[in-house]
Scaffold this motif. Structure first.
Motif, mmCIF file in Angstrom:
data_model
loop_
_atom_site.group_PDB
_atom_site.id
_atom_site.type_symbol
_atom_site.label_atom_id
_atom_site.label_comp_id
_atom_site.label_asym_id
_atom_site.label_seq_id
_atom_site.Cartn_x
_atom_site.Cartn_y
_atom_site.Cartn_z
ATOM 1 N N ILE A 1 -9.317 0.648 7.078
ATOM 2 C CA ILE A 1 -8.711 -0.685 7.139
ATOM 3 C C ILE A 1 -8.904 -1.424 5.822
ATOM 4 O O ILE A 1 -7.985 -2.070 5.301
ATOM 5 C CB ILE A 1 -9.331 -1.494 8.300
ATOM 6 C CG1 ILE A 1 -8.886 -0.916 9.640
ATOM 7 C CG2 ILE A 1 -8.960 -2.964 8.204
ATOM 8 C CD1 ILE A 1 -9.515 -1.592 10.826
ATOM 9 N N LEU A 2 -10.099 -1.312 5.244
ATOM 10 C CA LEU A 2 -10.365 -2.000 3.988
ATOM 11 C C LEU A 2 -9.473 -1.455 2.880
ATOM 12 O O LEU A 2 -8.937 -2.209 2.071
ATOM 13 C CB LEU A 2 -11.836 -1.833 3.607
ATOM 14 C CG LEU A 2 -12.793 -2.638 4.479
ATOM 15 C CD1 LEU A 2 -14.222 -2.184 4.258
ATOM 16 C CD2 LEU A 2 -12.653 -4.121 4.171
ATOM 17 N N MET A 3 -9.303 -0.132 2.881
ATOM 18 C CA MET A 3 -8.452 0.461 1.863
ATOM 19 C C MET A 3 -7.011 -0.015 2.044
ATOM 20 O O MET A 3 -6.350 -0.405 1.099
ATOM 21 C CB MET A 3 -8.523 1.978 1.965
ATOM 22 C CG MET A 3 -7.840 2.690 0.836
ATOM 23 S SD MET A 3 -7.490 4.392 1.301
ATOM 24 C CE MET A 3 -6.279 4.156 2.592
ATOM 25 N N GLY B 1 -6.096 -2.748 3.334
ATOM 26 C CA GLY B 1 -6.043 -4.140 2.895
ATOM 27 C C GLY B 1 -5.974 -4.222 1.378
ATOM 28 O O GLY B 1 -5.190 -4.991 0.815
ATOM 29 N N ALA B 2 -6.774 -3.399 0.694
ATOM 30 C CA ALA B 2 -6.808 -3.435 -0.762
ATOM 31 C C ALA B 2 -5.472 -2.990 -1.349
ATOM 32 O O ALA B 2 -5.032 -3.508 -2.369
ATOM 33 C CB ALA B 2 -7.934 -2.545 -1.275
ATOM 34 N N LEU B 3 -4.854 -2.035 -0.695
ATOM 35 C CA LEU B 3 -3.558 -1.553 -1.188
ATOM 36 C C LEU B 3 -2.414 -2.366 -0.603
ATOM 37 O O LEU B 3 -1.259 -2.089 -0.849
ATOM 38 C CB LEU B 3 -3.371 -0.082 -0.825
ATOM 39 C CG LEU B 3 -4.403 0.886 -1.388
ATOM 40 C CD1 LEU B 3 -4.152 2.290 -0.891
ATOM 41 C CD2 LEU B 3 -4.365 0.852 -2.909
ATOM 42 N N PHE B 4 -2.765 -3.330 0.187
ATOM 43 C CA PHE B 4 -1.773 -4.128 0.904
ATOM 44 C C PHE B 4 -0.786 -3.251 1.654
ATOM 45 O O PHE B 4 0.414 -3.540 1.709
ATOM 46 C CB PHE B 4 -1.046 -5.083 -0.043
ATOM 47 C CG PHE B 4 -0.643 -6.336 0.652
ATOM 48 C CD1 PHE B 4 -1.584 -7.299 0.948
ATOM 49 C CD2 PHE B 4 0.663 -6.534 1.050
ATOM 50 C CE1 PHE B 4 -1.233 -8.437 1.621
ATOM 51 C CE2 PHE B 4 1.018 -7.682 1.745
ATOM 52 C CZ PHE B 4 0.072 -8.626 2.018
ATOM 53 N N ALA B 5 -1.302 -2.178 2.240
ATOM 54 C CA ALA B 5 -0.464 -1.293 3.060
ATOM 55 C C ALA B 5 -0.585 -1.786 4.494
ATOM 56 O O ALA B 5 -1.439 -1.350 5.253
ATOM 57 C CB ALA B 5 -0.937 0.140 2.928
ATOM 58 N N LEU B 6 0.268 -2.760 4.844
ATOM 59 C CA LEU B 6 0.093 -3.442 6.129
ATOM 60 C C LEU B 6 0.305 -2.520 7.317
ATOM 61 O O LEU B 6 -0.294 -2.708 8.369
ATOM 62 C CB LEU B 6 1.049 -4.630 6.213
ATOM 63 C CG LEU B 6 0.750 -5.751 5.220
ATOM 64 C CD1 LEU B 6 1.643 -6.933 5.504
ATOM 65 C CD2 LEU B 6 -0.693 -6.167 5.284
ATOM 66 N N LEU C 1 -2.864 -0.934 7.838
ATOM 67 C CA LEU C 1 -3.805 -1.951 8.320
ATOM 68 C C LEU C 1 -3.664 -2.139 9.833
ATOM 69 O O LEU C 1 -4.637 -2.098 10.588
ATOM 70 C CB LEU C 1 -3.551 -3.273 7.599
ATOM 71 C CG LEU C 1 -4.543 -4.372 7.922
ATOM 72 C CD1 LEU C 1 -5.703 -4.330 6.950
ATOM 73 C CD2 LEU C 1 -3.902 -5.737 7.881
#
Ligand SMILES: Nc1ncnc2c1ncn2[C@@H]1O[C@H](COP(=O)(O)OP(=O)(O)OP(=O)(O)O)[C@@H](O)[C@H]1O
Ligand SMILES: Nc1ncnc2c1ncn2[C@@H]1O[C@H](COP(=O)(O)OP(=O)(O)OP(=O)(O)O)[C@@H](O)[C@H]1O
Ligand SMILES: [Mg+2]
Ligand SMILES: [Mg+2]
Lengths: 255, 312, 277, 277, 255
Positions: C235-237, C239-244, C247
């Motif tokens: 989930i954090l990754m 979020g960091a990649l903004f891959a909703l 997410l």
């Protein structure tokens, strides 16, 4: 006003609880319903008061309610059913508010019923400060406040210790003597039944069927002096019920 | 005047816009600027995408590429860049790893390397080291630790073997006994465009004038910043003035006499006129795609609008 | 006194003006309405999907459910799901088990000994509300960036609610049962083992329910620190990649995980507390 | 039958082998041990301080309490404490108030209407365990980076537990009281207003206690998003600078905040639930 | 074995609850203690059984406990105090385990006491499956299992409905007839007191003082046939207590 049970039969989830119960309560009569645990007494009383619908048969009323009766069929519960967050007077006024009775008119009614139940000193007490006997007196006062035509009493004394029960029975008798009320009085206690009933409906164990209806011709307010006669009557009812009660007690809950 | 929100991190490298505001360059462009502080670059990018913030500076990250792919943000200029003439990012090793034989970046094969998040610039640097030293990228074990302080703590306590970071933090770390410098990032990445200036696509398309005016003011801020803090060609009073302005936003919780040297130490050259190194940006984009950290569809055209600054 | 046998005709029934007693007992009872929940779920998903497709819900605000489902599909087909789940479950299990065991032990101490109560309870109350994410920097130093700090985060998070549930349970054991044990001359240990611990069991299990959901919530915080695999790390990754899409897929996995654990604890309750209704 | 008046000498008392009944009712009772808690606190602080001073506790593992106290002193003397506290309290108050109000409203719906229960309850159970930090990237898009997303984080965090506490409270209102209301012909609205809501109040207030502590825990997560001031932001900044003294100071402030809010709710309970024992 | 209360006085937080209570329970005697609510009956019984220490005075025993008595002073509680997580036999075996009685020896004892209380069919039932009357029978079986010298019974029937109470009173009488036991029997219920007591200790309302000690010379197992005589005795005790009970009921809790 009269209340009539006509061929009431009821089931819970397929299990027969009441089987073809018929009797009637006339003006000024106290009809006691006795029976072993779980025989459906409370269910019957709920049906009579319109809180539950019978599967078959019906509860009927006949005649007019007396002038000014706000709630012709009024309950008194075993566990008192007082709102713990309201004072004694708040609990009584609760049942008046919905009829738009407030202020001075409400006060007059509340003062009157509290006086009749010897509660005037306890107006502002909270339920938790009262003994069980006093709580049930508040519940009686609340019932009186709506001027019922018929009171439906579900083991009103069985949560009380036996001395308090004795005291409250005296109170009920004196209330009745001053102004006879009609009631369906459900109880386990044969002593209460013979002390208060004009008629005793004896139920069998579940499914509740009428075993016998015993009429008592002795005036209610004379009974305190004729205990020995009543003792015999009580023995008689107990003979009818003893085996039923023993069987009911030995039933195992299949949960 | 037009109202704009500018996102900043509390780092000296974000101070050109602070200087531009203090010196009135934004006023000259009739821009009314509101600064919005962020703890990390990622939320700033998201805030620009959502229109809460108009301009920001950040490293190229997976998040930024993802937003560019959705067509909501664009890079419009360059900021921090590694150049041979100034001190650049350092590669650090923990004392334990150093004692264990990690003397040069070549020894990082099979070692752990701290990064903040997957797809951050640290991740990129680690892989570039592996590429240049000729071992497989998977042989350098990246450890995502979310935040710079977490990485620092891990490095100091020897729980990760290596990390790369800007010189002022590196300098502070190597002063202690727990951390040793083992190389320079500039040896592995040519003309590394570390951070870029970016804005929302709607600003680029609907208000190019506004973007131009912002960049013009920012450029003057950049000049002053380089002169005062990097080239140190400004008078001491003027420099102190600038440091004082920066102190409003950077190390603001510390008294000025404590903050002053830290602010100065944190300065790295920022490209004059926000010029952008396209080669470096392309290389980074390439890397992200090869690692599957950027959506397939993102292209350099989607990512960069080259019409505002010199692209070299 | 006269008797009347059952089913004899009722005397004195009046025949004028007979009417049924009005019914007034309706409402305030819960009917079972079988398929409402799935229908509501599907309706929400449908509106969401249509909103996303039509562009009414912006791509950057929320991905379409189909996109999230595709991300989930990717996770499964690449086999990464099991890697992530495995890593997270290990942390959950170890952290939660130790947190609960320690919590029960301390809770029993507090429940049984006045001294432990006076000394430890204020400490527990003071430390309980501290957010675990605030302590992450310290946890890294204390427990390293390996499994240690992740397990510790979950352990700390589950320890305090378990302590509170346990001592509350001990306090609520019927004093009459304890008095009964004493009146039959049972030893202190027998009373604790045979009366107090079983009596506190319902409270301990409902504490376990709470601490399990806290553990799942803390998974994301725990996996902030140097985790390569794990649902929280995923989930954090994302979020960091903004891959909703990823997410939402990760969040859905957590939600399912939470429901499954609640279901398991429910089963455990049914077995262990079969003596209750 | 013979009567014996009070205090008459006792007949038939045997005089051989008289011995007292052995006492066996000890233990399992909580004595008040006044000053143990402060003593334990002080002892811990002292050991910690001495450990830090002597170097036994490494500086990077834990700062001395005196250092944390000094950091707190700095906060107070610079007046920043009030700025941070003010910002955080505002977010807490707004988020918690709206979260609780919405939660109570939805909880009442679920408690009162079968349809709402069937439709909403599974949704609430599914969304409850989702960790709020996982959603931060989405919250920025949905609610912006201003107070919106911070308040929303806290609002979401407090909404779900309040819903669950409220409908649980409604479910636990004594059915006999409701039946009493019906038997006196009270209207539906009167029963809800005068019986169900006051009856559910204890559960709602204890839900408020829980949601308040959740709100404080979420403060740190909420202030991850672009907060300049706020206790959470202060802690995050201290973490970022690895200023452990400030970190501990911030955590201590949160802990005190938590205890104060719990105390306030306790007061509110005492007033609102004065009718209970 | 005999149990003697000698000048027992007790306070709770400064409030006098029991004031100078003295009486004795001889071999094979059932001494009933009656008194209004809150007069300190339960406190007195706790002191007699060594569960609480009296402020002044003391509880004494004289003579030897019978051969094989595991727990000479054994309680039966109003609320049954059964472990809900143990079956009927588990609840009985609970009190044997600490004496190291397990396996076949325990089984023999358990079978015997369950047979004496007519519970043999309910060995494996859980308490929640049983009616109140059956639960109290289990508690009596448990008490019998430790071969008590003296039973301390705190309102053992007052949680039961009146029919079950009647049945259990018969059971107690028949248990006593087969093998007379000594007991201190605390109750509110004067009917129970006159049916079971060899002596009735009448307490005043709080602080509990001895108002009167009434001896009943009629053999316990003949009383079921001589109810009318008992009725008079009960009236007599009620006359002593009525005002005390009324006052106790009207007390307001100052909480
Ligand atoms: N709402 C209900 N749903 C299902 N079963 C019920 C319900 N209410 C009562 N019963 C069952 O119906 C039977 C009769 O119950 P009821 O309460 O009317 O008996 P009762 O004579 O009042 O008993 P008691 O003397 O214990 O008060 C019992 O077996 C009870 O378990
Ligand atoms: N542990 C205690 N601490 C303080 N007060 C107590 C305690 N136990 C009992 N009391 C008080 O002592 C008085 C006598 O209590 P006790 O339970 O002995 O009365 P009782 O005669 O058994 O009453 P009941 O008939 O209601 O069972 C009461 O006023 C009660 O409130
Ligand atoms: Mg009933
Ligand atoms: Mg008592």
């Amino acid at each position: 006003m009269q209340l009539i049970a006509r061929n009431i039969t009821h089931r819970y989830g397929g299990r027969l609880v009441l089987d073809d119960i018929s009797f009637s309560i006339g003006e000024g009569e106290i009809v006691c319903v006795v029976g072993p645990s779980g025989c459906g007494k409370s269910t019957l009383l709920r049906i009579l008061g319109g809180l539950e619908k019978a599967d078959e048969g019906e509860a009927l009323v006949a005649g007019e309610a007396p002038e000014g009766s706000l709630n012709p069929l009024t309950y008194i519960f075993q566990d008192f059913a007082l709102l713990p967050w309201r004072s004694v007077r708040g609990n009584v006024s609760l049942v008046l508010e919905d009829h738009g009775i407030r202020g001075a008119r409400a006060n007059a009614i509340i003062d009157d019923v509290l006086a009749r139940t010897n509660l005037s000193d306890f107006r502002d007490a909270l339920p938790r400060q009262l003994s069980g006997g006093m709580k049930q007196r508040v519940a009686i006062a609340r019932a009186l406040a709506v001027k019922p035509a018929i009171m439906l009493m579900d083991e009103p004394l069985s949560a009380l210790d036996s001395q308090t029960r004795e005291l409250l029975m005296d109170d009920l008798v004196s209330l009745w003597s001053r102004e006879p009320f009609s009631a369906c009085y459900v109880t386990h206690n044969l002593n209460e039944a013979v002390r208060l009933g004009t008629r005793i409906v004896v139920l069998s164990r579940r499914p509740g069927r009428i075993r016998e209806i015993v009429e008592i011709d002795m005036p209610i307010d004379e009974r305190a002096e004729r205990l020995v006669e009543l003792e015999k009557l009580q023995r008689h009812v107990w003979e009818i019920m003893r085996e039923e009660a023993r069987e009911a007690d030995r039933e195992i809950a299949n949960v | 005047a037009d109202k704009i929100n500018v996102g900043i991190l509390s780092l000296t490298s974000h101070s050109p816009s602070i200087i531009a505001e203090a010196k009135g360059y934004f006023d000259e462009q009739e821009l009314e600027v509101e600064f919005v502080s962020f703890q990390a670059a990622q939320p700033m990018a998201v805030a620009i995408a959502s229109g809460d913030v108009d301009f920001g500076m950040t490293a190229i990250s997976g998040g930024l590429l993802s937003l560019a792919d959705k067509g909501v943000v664009k890079i419009i200029g360059g900021a921090l860049q590694e150049t041979p003439d100034v001190e650049g990012q350092k590669i650090l090793a923990s004392k334990a790893a150093h004692d264990d034989g990690v003397k040069t970046p070549a020894d990082l094969k099979g070692r752990s390397f701290g990064i903040t998040t997957t797809g951050s610039s640290f991740h990129y640097m680690a892989h570039k080291i592996a590429d240049k030293e000729g071992f497989d990228r998977s042989e350098i074990k990246v450890k995502p630790l979310q935040k710079v302080p977490a990485v620092i703590a891990s490095l100091k306590s020897g729980q990760i073997d290596a990390w790369s970071i800007v010189p002022n933090i590196a300098g502070a770390l190597t002063k202690g006994p727990e951390v040793v410098e083992i190389g320079k990032v500039s040896d592995y990445i040519d003309n590394y465009q570390v951070t870029t200036v970016f804005t929302s696509t709607s600003n680029v398309e609907e208000k190019p004038e506004l973007v131009k005016r912002f960049l013009a003011a920012l450029s003057k801020g950049i000049s002053d910043y380089n002169a005062a803090l990097v080239d140190k060609s400004m008078s001491e009073e003027e420099t102190a003035e600038i440091v004082k302005a920066i102190h409003q936003y950077v190390y603001s919780d510390q008294p000025i006499d404590k903050a002053d040297p830290r602010i100065r130490a944190g300065a790295m050259r920022i490209n004059e006129n926000a010029a952008l190194s396209m080669a470096s940006v392309e290389d980074q984009l390439e890397w992200f795609k090869s690692e599957g950290l950027a959506p397939e569809g993102v292209t350099i055209e989607k990512l960069v609008d080259t019409s505002f600054v010199e692209a070299r | 006194m006269s008797d009347q046998t059952a089913n004899a005709p009722i005397k004195r029934e009046p025949h004028e003006g007979l009417r049924p007693v009005p019914f007034r007992g309706g409402g305030f009872r819960h009917r079972k309405l079988g398929p409402v929940a799935p229908v509501v779920f599907l309706a929400i998903l449908l509106v969401w999907e249509l909103g996303s497709r039509s562009g009414f819900i912006s791509q950057i605000a929320l991905p379409a459910p189909s996109a999230a489902l595709a991300a989930l599909g990717d996770l499964i087909s690449t086999g990464m799901l099991w890697k992530h789940l495995g890593a997270s479950l290990y942390r959950l299990l170890v952290g939660w088990a130790f947190g609960s065991l320690l919590g029960i032990a301390v809770g029993l101490l507090i429940g049984l000994f006045s001294l432990a109560r006076a000394g430890l309870l204020p400490l527990v109350s003071a430390l309980f509300p501290i957010p675990k994410i605030a302590l992450l920097p310290l946890f890294i130093i204390w427990f390293g960036i390996g499994e240690g700090s992740k397990v510790a985060t979950i352990l700390f998070g589950t320890f305090f609610p378990t302590v509170i549930a346990t001592y509350g349970g001990v306090d609520n054991v019927d004093r009459n049962l304890i008095r009964m044990g004493q009146s039959f001359g049972m030893s202190w240990l027998s009373i604790v083992r045979k009366i107090i611990i079983p009596g506190a069991m319902p409270a301990i299990l409902s504490g376990a329910r709470i601490s399990a959901s806290i553990a799942i919530v803390l998974l994301v915080a725990a996996e902030m620190i140097g985790a390569e695999f794990g649902i929280g790390a995923y989930i954090l990754m994302a979020g960091a990649l903004f891959a909703l899409d990823q997410l939402i897929a990760g969040v859905a996995i957590l939600s399912i995980l939470g429901l499954s654990i609640a279901w398991l604890i429910g089963k455990a309750e049914q077995r262990l507390l079969a003596w209750r209704n």
